[in-house]
Design a protein around this motif. Structure first.
Motif, PDB file in Angstrom:
ATOM      1  N   GLY A   1       6.242  39.731  49.401  1.00 37.00           N
ATOM      2  CA  GLY A   1       7.431  38.869  49.312  1.00 37.00           C
ATOM      3  C   GLY A   1       8.029  38.464  50.574  1.00 37.00           C
ATOM      4  O   GLY A   1       8.566  39.395  51.369  1.00 37.00           O
ATOM      5  N   HIS A   2       8.388  37.048  50.778  1.00 41.27           N
ATOM      6  CA  HIS A   2       9.031  36.779  51.768  1.00 41.27           C
ATOM      7  C   HIS A   2      10.502  36.736  52.198  1.00 41.27           C
ATOM      8  O   HIS A   2      10.930  36.795  52.801  1.00 41.27           O
ATOM      9  CB  HIS A   2       8.687  35.149  51.862  1.00 41.27           C
ATOM     10  CG  HIS A   2       9.188  34.308  51.058  1.00 41.27           C
ATOM     11  ND1 HIS A   2      10.588  33.726  51.220  1.00 41.27           N
ATOM     12  CD2 HIS A   2       8.929  33.667  49.930  1.00 41.27           C
ATOM     13  CE1 HIS A   2      11.032  32.957  50.073  1.00 41.27           C
ATOM     14  NE2 HIS A   2       9.840  32.946  49.421  1.00 41.27           N
ATOM     15  N   GLY A   3      11.315  37.102  50.899  1.00 43.41           N
ATOM     16  CA  GLY A   3      12.583  37.517  50.527  1.00 43.41           C
ATOM     17  C   GLY A   3      13.592  36.905  51.246  1.00 43.41           C
ATOM     18  O   GLY A   3      14.743  37.242  51.521  1.00 43.41           O
ATOM     19  N   PHE A   4      13.220  35.558  51.564  1.00 46.18           N
ATOM     20  CA  PHE A   4      14.390  34.708  52.178  1.00 46.18           C
ATOM     21  C   PHE A   4      15.593  34.394  51.169  1.00 46.18           C
ATOM     22  O   PHE A   4      15.531  34.353  49.992  1.00 46.18           O
ATOM     23  CB  PHE A   4      13.629  33.282  52.632  1.00 46.18           C
ATOM     24  CG  PHE A   4      14.634  32.531  53.254  1.00 46.18           C
ATOM     25  CD1 PHE A   4      14.666  32.472  54.624  1.00 46.18           C
ATOM     26  CD2 PHE A   4      15.726  31.638  52.526  1.00 46.18           C
ATOM     27  CE1 PHE A   4      15.708  31.726  55.294  1.00 46.18           C
ATOM     28  CE2 PHE A   4      16.655  30.927  53.209  1.00 46.18           C
ATOM     29  CZ  PHE A   4      16.906  30.778  54.805  1.00 46.18           C
TER      30      PHE A   4
ATOM     31  N   ASP B   1       3.256  36.991  53.755  1.00 43.61           N
ATOM     32  CA  ASP B   1       4.149  37.307  52.543  1.00 43.61           C
ATOM     33  C   ASP B   1       5.204  38.531  52.913  1.00 43.61           C
ATOM     34  O   ASP B   1       5.337  39.511  52.248  1.00 43.61           O
ATOM     35  CB  ASP B   1       2.902  37.847  51.818  1.00 43.61           C
ATOM     36  CG  ASP B   1       2.362  36.632  51.261  1.00 43.61           C
ATOM     37  OD1 ASP B   1       2.812  35.558  51.213  1.00 43.61           O
ATOM     38  OD2 ASP B   1       1.148  36.881  50.863  1.00 43.61           O
ATOM     39  N   PHE B   2       5.799  38.454  54.060  1.00 45.36           N
ATOM     40  CA  PHE B   2       6.743  39.319  54.449  1.00 45.36           C
ATOM     41  C   PHE B   2       7.968  38.639  55.311  1.00 45.36           C
ATOM     42  O   PHE B   2       7.944  37.661  55.703  1.00 45.36           O
ATOM     43  CB  PHE B   2       6.683  40.560  55.067  1.00 45.36           C
ATOM     44  CG  PHE B   2       6.004  40.528  56.610  1.00 45.36           C
ATOM     45  CD1 PHE B   2       6.783  40.839  57.583  1.00 45.36           C
ATOM     46  CD2 PHE B   2       4.750  40.207  57.007  1.00 45.36           C
ATOM     47  CE1 PHE B   2       6.500  40.828  58.959  1.00 45.36           C
ATOM     48  CE2 PHE B   2       4.181  40.151  58.080  1.00 45.36           C
ATOM     49  CZ  PHE B   2       5.073  40.390  59.032  1.00 45.36           C
ATOM     50  N   CYS B   3       9.103  39.320  55.353  1.00 46.37           N
ATOM     51  CA  CYS B   3      10.510  38.879  55.945  1.00 46.37           C
ATOM     52  C   CYS B   3      10.604  39.120  57.023  1.00 46.37           C
ATOM     53  O   CYS B   3      10.338  40.594  57.369  1.00 46.37           O
ATOM     54  CB  CYS B   3      11.416  39.204  55.032  1.00 46.37           C
ATOM     55  SG  CYS B   3      13.052  38.423  55.547  1.00 46.37           S
ATOM     56  N   ILE B   4      11.090  38.561  58.307  1.00 42.23           N
ATOM     57  CA  ILE B   4      11.408  38.908  59.346  1.00 42.23           C
ATOM     58  C   ILE B   4      12.760  38.499  59.570  1.00 42.23           C
ATOM     59  O   ILE B   4      13.134  37.183  59.639  1.00 42.23           O
ATOM     60  CB  ILE B   4      10.547  38.451  60.716  1.00 42.23           C
ATOM     61  CG1 ILE B   4       9.237  38.804  60.338  1.00 42.23           C
ATOM     62  CG2 ILE B   4      11.262  38.858  61.864  1.00 42.23           C
ATOM     63  CD1 ILE B   4       8.376  38.405  61.554  1.00 42.23           C
TER      64      ILE B   4
END
Length: 470
Positions: A88-91, A152-155
């Motif tokens: 999940g990109h979680g934006f 597919d992840f959040c930074i």
């Protein structure tokens, strides 16, 4: 694939599938950078031989499950075929959050990004380049590092920190970079990512056959930067939005770059900026800007295609950001072109500007400006220039969404705005301008350029009648 079920370090179905929460060394919630570096060291130890039975170094997958993972140590990647993937990109908008009064935040359902979230909290001073990068990709020698993937992840850069103007969280500066690819690379993929509150989202040097697709990269000082030189890559289907002193999409010394299907939000210094880019395409994008200079070709860009894009320029409606702009005036042009044999075809350009905000005052804004070069072809662009006095908006700072949507949808009570549709500077000759502005809307030396004006309703009939009478 349910990577959280498959990833158990060496105890899972594949020794080359890792999970940061199952790895025995380190605490990923306290420092995911140290954990990933330990995993990479293990991959290099086990995959030491480059040629074993027609293989030897297949690479690996490192899985980041949903959760908050602080990054205190820079991840250093120097192996090919590595995929770092989350769930999940979680934006979510940190800009809205930091411009919302605390009394309202107390009622919010959530205030931070989520998903598989990496919190960039590097120890020590962070620079603008490699030193401040959460993920640094760098390797010398041959072959080039290849097929590294981020998915597919959040930074999350957490906070902007430059308080020189008294407004640190809106400064778009903190010295942090999400992904910095410092050395020549081949066939990299960045997909499905969420990058937020970083001074630089993605920086890639010497890229070949890279894919940056379907990401959410916004509220960053700069979003995507292709630097050094490169070829045959694509930036597509992204949701992007940089700050007022940075670029949403920037590329230099590139050939064969495809920029397509992106939705570029306003507030970047530019939506797309090319320098020394040749034989590339900007097609089918939706670009929205609060400032001039939304699409810039500089450094003798040549033989590029700019076609079938929708460009909207209007004024910043959201109260916390109205004090900022990119420092350019409206004579610069929405499209500012320098180079040879570029094609600007079939774009729809909407300029809806309250005349109170024009710079310089009482001067016609320029839509397409060709400043140098020869052989450029500008044809069949539909320019809709209107003005409407902006109304005072008493919406709360937290209601950025409603404020901006109302501004976009406001097409009633518009009146025509006089503009210079195309301006060709004396330094540029041998260009062809067709059906992109009427005779009085195009400033051009017809003795050294070809021109055909867009017919004006009612005038063609009058001209035909005069020919019959004569």
């Amino acid at each position: 694939m349910e990577l959280d079920k498959l990833s158990r370090g060496h105890g899972g179905p594949s020794a080359n599938v890792y999970s940061v929460t199952e790895w025995p060394a380190g605490n990923p919630h306290d420092d995911i950078g140290a954990v990933i570096n330990s995993i990479i060291a293990d991959i290099k130890r086990r995959q030491a031989a480059p040629d074993v039975n027609d293989g030897g170094k297949p690479g690996a997958v490192i899985y980041i499950p949903p959760g908050d993972f602080r990054l205190r140590t820079q991840v250093r990647i120097d192996i090919s075929f590595l995929r770092i993937v989350g769930s999940g990109h979680g934006f979510t908008s940190s800009s809205i959050r930091f411009n919302t009064p605390m009394r309202e935040l107390e009622q919010w359902h959530e205030v931070w990004p989520g998903g598989s979230r990496v919190l960039v909290d590097l120890v020590g001073p962070a620079g603008d380049g490699a030193a401040g990068a959460a993920f640094l990709v760098q390797r010398a020698g041959n072959p080039r590092i290849s097929s590294v993937e981020f998915a597919d992840f959040c930074i999350d850069g957490l906070h902007f920190t430059d308080a020189s103007n008294g407004d640190a969280e809106n400064s778009y500066r903190n010295g942090k970079t999400g992904i910095h690819i410092a050395s020549a690379s081949d066939s990299f993929r960045i997909t499905g990512m969420g990058l937020v509150y970083l001074e630089h989202g993605v920086v890639s040097h010497h890229a070949d056959a890279s894919t940056i697709d379907n990401n959410f990269i916004a509220e960053c000082g700069n979003c995507i930067e292709l630097r050094g030189m490169g070829q045959a890559s694509k930036i597509s289907n992204n949701l992007i939005g940089a700050g007022y002193n940075g670029h949403s999409i920037y590329a230099e010394n590139f050939g064969g770059l495809l920029v397509s299907g992106n939705n570029v939000f306003p507030r970047g210094r530019s939506s797309i900026a090319f320098s020394g880019v040749v034989r590339s395409s900007i097609t089918g994008n939706r670009l929205h800007s609060f400032y001039p200079g939304m699409l810039v070709l500089s450094g003798n860009c040549s033989e590029n295609l700019i076609a079938s894009n929708h460009l909207l320029r209007d004024h910043e409606p959201w109260a916390p950001m109205t004090r900022y702009d990119n420092g350019l005036d409206d004579q610069f042009g929405l499209l500012h072109l320098s180079g040879d044999n570029n094609s600007v075809i079939a774009n729809h350009i909407s300029a809806s500007i309250d005349t109170r905000f024009l710079k310089p005052a009482n001067e016609k804004p320029v839509i397409i400006r060709i400043v140098s070069g020869t052989g450029n072809y500008v044809a069949n662009n539909h320019i809709v220039a209107t003005t409407e006095r902006a109304t005072a908006n008493d919406a709360p700072n937290s209601d950025c969404f409603a404020t901006q949507v109302e501004a976009i949808l406001s097409t009633g009570n518009l009146t025509a705005l006089e503009v210079v549709a195309v301006q060709v500077e004396p330094a540029s000759t041998g260009n062809t301008i067709l059906d992109s502005g009427s005779d009085i809307e195009v400033l051009i030396d017809k003795s050294v350029n070809a021109f055909r004006g867009t017919p004006v309703p009612g005038q063609a009939r009058a001209q035909d009648s005069s020919r019959i009478d004569s």
